[in-house]
Motif scaffolding. Sequence first.
Motif, mmCIF file in Angstrom:
data_model
loop_
_atom_site.group_PDB
_atom_site.id
_atom_site.type_symbol
_atom_site.label_atom_id
_atom_site.label_comp_id
_atom_site.label_asym_id
_atom_site.label_seq_id
_atom_site.Cartn_x
_atom_site.Cartn_y
_atom_site.Cartn_z
ATOM 1 N N HIS A 5 75.655 4.290 -34.865
ATOM 2 C CA HIS A 5 74.981 2.995 -34.885
ATOM 3 C C HIS A 5 75.022 2.322 -33.512
ATOM 4 N N ARG A 6 76.107 2.503 -32.786
ATOM 5 C CA ARG A 6 76.255 1.875 -31.465
ATOM 6 C C ARG A 6 75.685 2.728 -30.339
ATOM 7 N N GLY A 7 75.173 3.889 -30.645
ATOM 8 C CA GLY A 7 74.601 4.746 -29.617
ATOM 9 C C GLY A 7 75.607 5.602 -28.884
ATOM 10 N N ASP A 18 74.833 9.370 -29.265
ATOM 11 C CA ASP A 18 73.707 9.806 -28.434
ATOM 12 C C ASP A 18 74.144 10.034 -26.988
ATOM 13 N N ARG A 19 75.023 9.166 -26.485
ATOM 14 C CA ARG A 19 75.497 9.349 -25.112
ATOM 15 C C ARG A 19 76.357 10.589 -24.995
ATOM 16 N N ARG A 22 74.269 7.076 -40.686
ATOM 17 C CA ARG A 22 73.942 6.471 -39.393
ATOM 18 C C ARG A 22 74.027 4.947 -39.395
#
Length: 259
Positions: free
Chosen positions: A84-86, A89-90, A164
């Motif tokens: 949720h905070r990304g 993805d990082r 997610r």
Amino acid sequence: MSTLAYDGGAMLGRQLRRIRNNPGLLILTQTMPITMLLFFGYVFGSALAMPGAEYRSFLVPGLLVATAANGLMTGMFQAAGDVHRGVTDRFRTLPVSRAAVPLGQAAADLIVTAAGTVPFLLVGLAVGWRMEGSALEAVGAVGLLLLFRFATSWAGIFLGLLTRNEEVAGQLGGATFILPLLSNAYIPTEGLPGWLRTLAEWNPISAVTMALRDLFGTASVPDGAAWPVAHPVAGSLAWCAVLLAVFVPLAVRRYARGE
């Protein structure tokens, strides 16, 4: 394999720092099982046919396993929060093993659980629970407990990556509270109706709870039990193997795929 070990160690350190920086949540998760032991042991123990000390001795393994099953909720909430905070993805853009991030989360959760087991057992000894089996059997019981926690953590990580969203993960995690209630963690299953007893005894929590009671020497296997409870150690290992075989590849694949 060396890359996975190195990357997994880095992710493990990250997770442990994350836990250290949130001491309130850590204290809550470590003290809640002790609070439940004192509340259930003295309130429920006075209402059941078992005398108080006998029920507390019966309850300690059940609460240990119920706490281990919370790896499902913890893994789900942490994984969903990272997505949720990304953060996920990082991490996915970095040149690290795809299995390292979920492995680091599961390993950190295992370490925290192992540390929290010690004060819980000390309180259990204080309220009348005793290890009647051998030291080797007691070590085996703790090892089996941690293996079950590790397996449920992977299931939670997959579900967290799937949802997610922290709110959805929190709602689903709260629903997992019913799982120990449909088991032998808090009450014996012998007096349940036939269909409900079968459902409770095929619950993985029941097999692991019975295995701990058997290894600690605090209770014998009930007559007419379903196979996982009648053969609790084998049944527990089988359930852990199934959970790991299903959810480890699912979690790694889901993490690697992202959206």
